[in-house]
Scaffold this active site. Structure first.
Site, PDB file in Angstrom:
ATOM      1  N   ASP A   1      -4.600  10.002  -2.548  1.00 25.20           N
ATOM      2  CA  ASP A   1      -5.633   8.972  -2.648  1.00 25.20           C
ATOM      3  C   ASP A   1      -6.654   9.371  -3.716  1.00 25.20           C
ATOM      4  O   ASP A   1      -6.552  10.423  -4.323  1.00 25.20           O
ATOM      5  CB  ASP A   1      -6.346   8.833  -1.297  1.00 25.20           C
ATOM      6  CG  ASP A   1      -5.460   8.148  -0.272  1.00 25.20           C
ATOM      7  OD1 ASP A   1      -4.671   7.255  -0.660  1.00 25.20           O
ATOM      8  OD2 ASP A   1      -5.550   8.505   0.923  1.00 25.20           O
TER       9      ASP A   1
ATOM     10  N   LEU B   1      -8.846   2.642  15.627  1.00 28.39           N
ATOM     11  CA  LEU B   1      -7.873   2.009  16.531  1.00 28.39           C
ATOM     12  C   LEU B   1      -8.485   0.912  17.402  1.00 28.39           C
ATOM     13  O   LEU B   1      -7.876  -0.118  17.627  1.00 28.39           O
ATOM     14  CB  LEU B   1      -7.221   3.062  17.445  1.00 28.39           C
ATOM     15  CG  LEU B   1      -6.399   4.175  16.762  1.00 28.39           C
ATOM     16  CD1 LEU B   1      -5.672   5.007  17.806  1.00 28.39           C
ATOM     17  CD2 LEU B   1      -5.402   3.603  15.758  1.00 28.39           C
TER      18      LEU B   1
ATOM     19  N   ASN C   1      -2.818   2.560  12.916  1.00 27.52           N
ATOM     20  CA  ASN C   1      -3.874   1.547  12.971  1.00 27.52           C
ATOM     21  C   ASN C   1      -3.393   0.140  12.649  1.00 27.52           C
ATOM     22  O   ASN C   1      -3.913  -0.837  13.172  1.00 27.52           O
ATOM     23  CB  ASN C   1      -4.987   1.937  11.998  1.00 27.52           C
ATOM     24  CG  ASN C   1      -6.130   0.958  12.008  1.00 27.52           C
ATOM     25  OD1 ASN C   1      -6.790   0.795  13.017  1.00 27.52           O
ATOM     26  ND2 ASN C   1      -6.336   0.266  10.901  1.00 27.52           N
TER      27      ASN C   1
ATOM     28  N   GLN D   1      -2.335  -5.640   5.688  1.00 30.74           N
ATOM     29  CA  GLN D   1      -2.198  -4.605   6.719  1.00 30.74           C
ATOM     30  C   GLN D   1      -2.984  -4.979   7.983  1.00 30.74           C
ATOM     31  O   GLN D   1      -4.038  -4.390   8.262  1.00 30.74           O
ATOM     32  CB  GLN D   1      -2.703  -3.259   6.178  1.00 30.74           C
ATOM     33  CG  GLN D   1      -1.822  -2.676   5.080  1.00 30.74           C
ATOM     34  CD  GLN D   1      -2.527  -1.563   4.320  1.00 30.74           C
ATOM     35  OE1 GLN D   1      -3.583  -1.780   3.739  1.00 30.74           O
ATOM     36  NE2 GLN D   1      -1.942  -0.373   4.322  1.00 30.74           N
TER      37      GLN D   1
ATOM     38  N   GLU E   1     -11.740  -1.701  18.669  1.00 31.01           N
ATOM     39  CA  GLU E   1     -12.929  -2.449  18.229  1.00 31.01           C
ATOM     40  C   GLU E   1     -13.792  -2.803  19.446  1.00 31.01           C
ATOM     41  O   GLU E   1     -13.260  -3.174  20.484  1.00 31.01           O
ATOM     42  CB  GLU E   1     -12.535  -3.776  17.552  1.00 31.01           C
ATOM     43  CG  GLU E   1     -11.709  -3.627  16.295  1.00 31.01           C
ATOM     44  CD  GLU E   1     -10.249  -3.279  16.575  1.00 31.01           C
ATOM     45  OE1 GLU E   1      -9.722  -3.734  17.608  1.00 31.01           O
ATOM     46  OE2 GLU E   1      -9.640  -2.526  15.792  1.00 31.01           O
TER      47      GLU E   1
ATOM     48  N   GLU F   1      -6.047  12.055  10.351  1.00 29.12           N
ATOM     49  CA  GLU F   1      -6.743  11.637   9.142  1.00 29.12           C
ATOM     50  C   GLU F   1      -7.967  10.831   9.554  1.00 29.12           C
ATOM     51  O   GLU F   1      -7.869   9.645   9.882  1.00 29.12           O
ATOM     52  CB  GLU F   1      -5.847  10.772   8.245  1.00 29.12           C
ATOM     53  CG  GLU F   1      -6.448  10.585   6.868  1.00 29.12           C
ATOM     54  CD  GLU F   1      -6.564   9.157   6.394  1.00 29.12           C
ATOM     55  OE1 GLU F   1      -7.075   8.939   5.283  1.00 29.12           O
ATOM     56  OE2 GLU F   1      -6.172   8.229   7.122  1.00 29.12           O
TER      57      GLU F   1
ATOM     58  N   ASP G   1      -4.533  -5.034  11.529  1.00 30.76           N
ATOM     59  CA  ASP G   1      -4.741  -3.960  12.522  1.00 30.76           C
ATOM     60  C   ASP G   1      -4.030  -4.291  13.820  1.00 30.76           C
ATOM     61  O   ASP G   1      -4.071  -5.433  14.295  1.00 30.76           O
ATOM     62  CB  ASP G   1      -6.234  -3.816  12.833  1.00 30.76           C
ATOM     63  CG  ASP G   1      -6.926  -2.875  11.870  1.00 30.76           C
ATOM     64  OD1 ASP G   1      -6.521  -2.830  10.690  1.00 30.76           O
ATOM     65  OD2 ASP G   1      -7.878  -2.196  12.301  1.00 30.76           O
TER      66      ASP G   1
ATOM     67  N   ASP H   1      -2.360   8.511  10.550  1.00 30.64           N
ATOM     68  CA  ASP H   1      -3.148   7.823   9.516  1.00 30.64           C
ATOM     69  C   ASP H   1      -4.264   6.969  10.128  1.00 30.64           C
ATOM     70  O   ASP H   1      -4.055   6.284  11.128  1.00 30.64           O
ATOM     71  CB  ASP H   1      -2.179   6.910   8.730  1.00 30.64           C
ATOM     72  CG  ASP H   1      -2.849   6.190   7.581  1.00 30.64           C
ATOM     73  OD1 ASP H   1      -3.151   6.859   6.581  1.00 30.64           O
ATOM     74  OD2 ASP H   1      -3.054   4.964   7.685  1.00 30.64           O
TER      75      ASP H   1
ATOM     76  N   ASP I   1       0.867  -1.183   0.000  1.00 33.50           N
ATOM     77  CA  ASP I   1       0.000   0.000   0.000  1.00 33.50           C
ATOM     78  C   ASP I   1       0.905   1.234   0.000  1.00 33.50           C
ATOM     79  O   ASP I   1       0.755   2.141   0.806  1.00 33.50           O
ATOM     80  CB  ASP I   1      -0.936  -0.016   1.215  1.00 33.50           C
ATOM     81  CG  ASP I   1      -1.931   1.149   1.190  1.00 33.50           C
ATOM     82  OD1 ASP I   1      -2.015   1.845   0.156  1.00 33.50           O
ATOM     83  OD2 ASP I   1      -2.610   1.364   2.213  1.00 33.50           O
TER      84      ASP I   1
END
Ligand code: NOJ
Length: 547
Positions: free
Chosen positions: A311, A208, A105, A171, A210, A245, A173, A203, A63
């Site tokens: 993006d 962050l 994250n 990626q 859950e 962000e 978390d 970012d 990414d």
């Protein structure tokens, strides 16, 4: 040296540098820190105060660097830590600040933490990530990379469990419920800030933490973590900023400023697509509407505003109907669309029409917030919609009419330089822009200089003044020292605006782009004829002063 101007970001002009795309200093076809350092005077000349660097850390680049595999080093394509230190030192000499991305994250799946975590439940890093025996947990969570990821869970054969990821499956978390993760990120921040960095663009911060039964975005627990992180930065590195962000509605963004003790800055995502809507419709109502629904923020905080970035032009913060309309208007071909957005650059989006490009920039510079310029937009660079994912807006910076646009001396570059009839490097390049006094580059430099000469534009209050005409936007910026009325005609036809500003009826008005006194200076009912896409900055000259 300790920072004395603790709210410097309120007046700063930011510029986003995609390192790989900016300047190749060692001839290997990739932009790097040496190349960037060589070009620091470019920013100085333009008037830029702070660079935001895309992720420069080691990464498998699934990414483009937002998948970090070592938070304490520099990607070999970009150079070394010493190159980074030199960049900071040279930037400081020129009074230019630098912030970089801090990806909080998630990490890359190639990060040694994840590699260890997946090996065994006993790994000290297992609990640094979010695991589950099923893929049914957190089912109320939306998927962000809709075009590529069918789920936020991916099964890992080695681990024998599913891991959670809000972006690509490469990626995973991080588990921010784990205090060890929090401590590690303080160490990472300490490491870079000690080198003289001025802060971070944090970012993907809404994700962050859950919790079952929620959307897993903007949770109170996430805010607690961010506030503590800011407190640590404030304590050890006063003046360093956190720019958040969070691609969210204004009311969900507001808590990220808390009482001025969470983020100093957040991107204002929702206003961005509405600027494009307004110029297409010839009607400013959507811009006014979203700003009126934007809560006030604490005094030491500032919005960060932008037209484009690395993006896709995100359409997450519009209604479904508006999104379809934006796609029809701005992305007629399928390959211009990506996820919930449009993968095109500023100039092509605005039909390469200088009037529209200037208009949107002026409005951006008139709204509350500190503007960010995306590399290349100041010379009107185009895009390449044939490249994969978002790469079409990350092509090499066009420096001059030379092989690879003067970006690199290599035979092959990481991506082809734009070479078409309209936006090709032969015409659209920095050298030409500097030579031509009327270029977009020179105009941008003037815009920046004027914004800095009038701090009311960065620190003053703002009010939308009725104009009696939906095509014309009027923003009154006021401070104790100065007053500027910004006018913008979003229509492609001449328009008349009627403004009632009795409090300034007696003031002379000077237009800052033309340096002309304004015609209807002493009318209480201020009637202005505006040409298609015309803009004005009217300075209310203090009575008795001839400026
Ligand atoms: C936001 C970044 O701007 C984007 O480029 C990246 O893909 C995601 N966060 C994931 O890190």
């Amino acid at each position: 040296m300790a920072e004395t101007n603790l709210t410097w970001y309120k007046d700063a002009i930011f510029y986003e540098v995609y390192i790989r795309a900016f300047k190749d200093g060692n001839g290997d076809g990739h932009g790097d820190l040496i190349g960037l350092t060589e070009e620091l005077d470019y920013f100085k000349n333009l008037g830029v105060d702070c660079l935001w660097l895309s992720p420069m850390y080691p990464s498998p680049l699934r990414d483009d660097g937002y998948d970090i595999s070592d938070y304490y080093n520099i990607h070999p394509d970009y150079g070394t830590l010493d190159d980074f230190k030199r960049l900071i030192a040279e930037a400081k000499k020129r009074g230019i600040r630098i912030i970089t991305d801090l990806v909080m994250n998630h990490t890359s799946d190639m990060h040694p933490w994840f590699q260890s975590a997946r090996q065994s439940k006993d790994s000290p890093y297992r609990d640094w990530y979010v695991w589950s025996d099923t893929d049914e947990k957190y089912s109320e969570t939306r998927i962000i990379f809709l075009d590529t990821e069918p789920s936020n869970w991916t099964y890992d054969e080695v681990a024998g469990q599913y891991f959670w990821h809000r972006f690509y499956r490469t990626q995973p978390d991080l588990n921010w419920d784990n205090p060890a993760v929090i401590e590690e990120f303080k160490n990472i921040a300490r490491f870079w800030l000690s080198l003289g960095l001025d802060g971070f663009r944090a970012d993907a911060v809404p994700y962050l933490i859950e919790r079952e039964g929620t959307s897993n975005e903007n949770l109170p627990e996430t805010h607690v973590i961010l506030k503590n992180f800011r407190a640590f930065m404030e304590e050890e590195f006063p003046g360093a900023i956190l720019l958040g962000e969070a691609n969210m509605w204004p009311w969900d963004l507001r808590p990220y400023f808390a009482d001025g003790d969470e983020f100093q800055m957040c991107f204002h995502f929702p206003v961005m697509p509405r600027l494009f809507m307004a110029v297409k419709k010839g009607d400013a109502a959507d811009v006014i509407n979203i700003m009126e629904r934007t809560p006030d923020i604490p005094d030491n905080c500032q919005w960060c505003t932008f037209l484009r970035n690395h993006d896709e032009l995100t359409l997450e913060m519009v209604t479904e109907e508006e999104r379809q309309w934006m796609w029809q208007q701005y992305a007629p071909e399928d390959r211009m669309r990506l996820n919930l957005g449009i993968r095109r650059r500023l100039a092509p989006l605005l039909d390469n029409d200088r009037r529209k490009i200037e208009l949107l920039n002026v409005v951006l510079f008139s709204l509350p917030g500190s503007p960010i310029i995306y590399y290349g937009d100041e010379i009107g660079m185009g895009d390449n919609i044939w490249l994969f994912d978002r790469n079409g807006v990350r092509t090499p910076m066009q420096w001059k009419d030379a092989p690879n646009g003067g970006f690199s001396t290599a035979d092959e570059t990481y991506a082809p330089v734009i070479d078409d009839e309209v936006y090709g490097y032969q015409e659209v390049n920095v050298e030409n822009a500097l030579l031509n006094d009327c270029s977009l580059w020179h105009w941008t430099r003037y815009l920046i200089a004027m914004r800095k000469a009038h701090p009311v534009l960065s620190r003053g209050t703002y009010t939308f003044v009725p104009t009696g005409n939906p095509a014309v936007l009027a923003i009154l910026r006021e401070s104790e020292d100065e007053v500027i009325l910004a006018l913008a005609n979003f229509s492609d036809e001449p328009q008349v605006a009627r403004l009632h500003l009795p409090q300034y009826a007696e003031n002379e008005k000077k237009e800052l782009f033309s340096h002309m006194p304004h015609g209807c200076a002493r009318d209480e009912m201020h009637r202005t004829l505006m040409e298609p896409y015309e803009y004005q900055w009217l300075l209310m000259v203090p009575n008795g002063k001839d400026q």
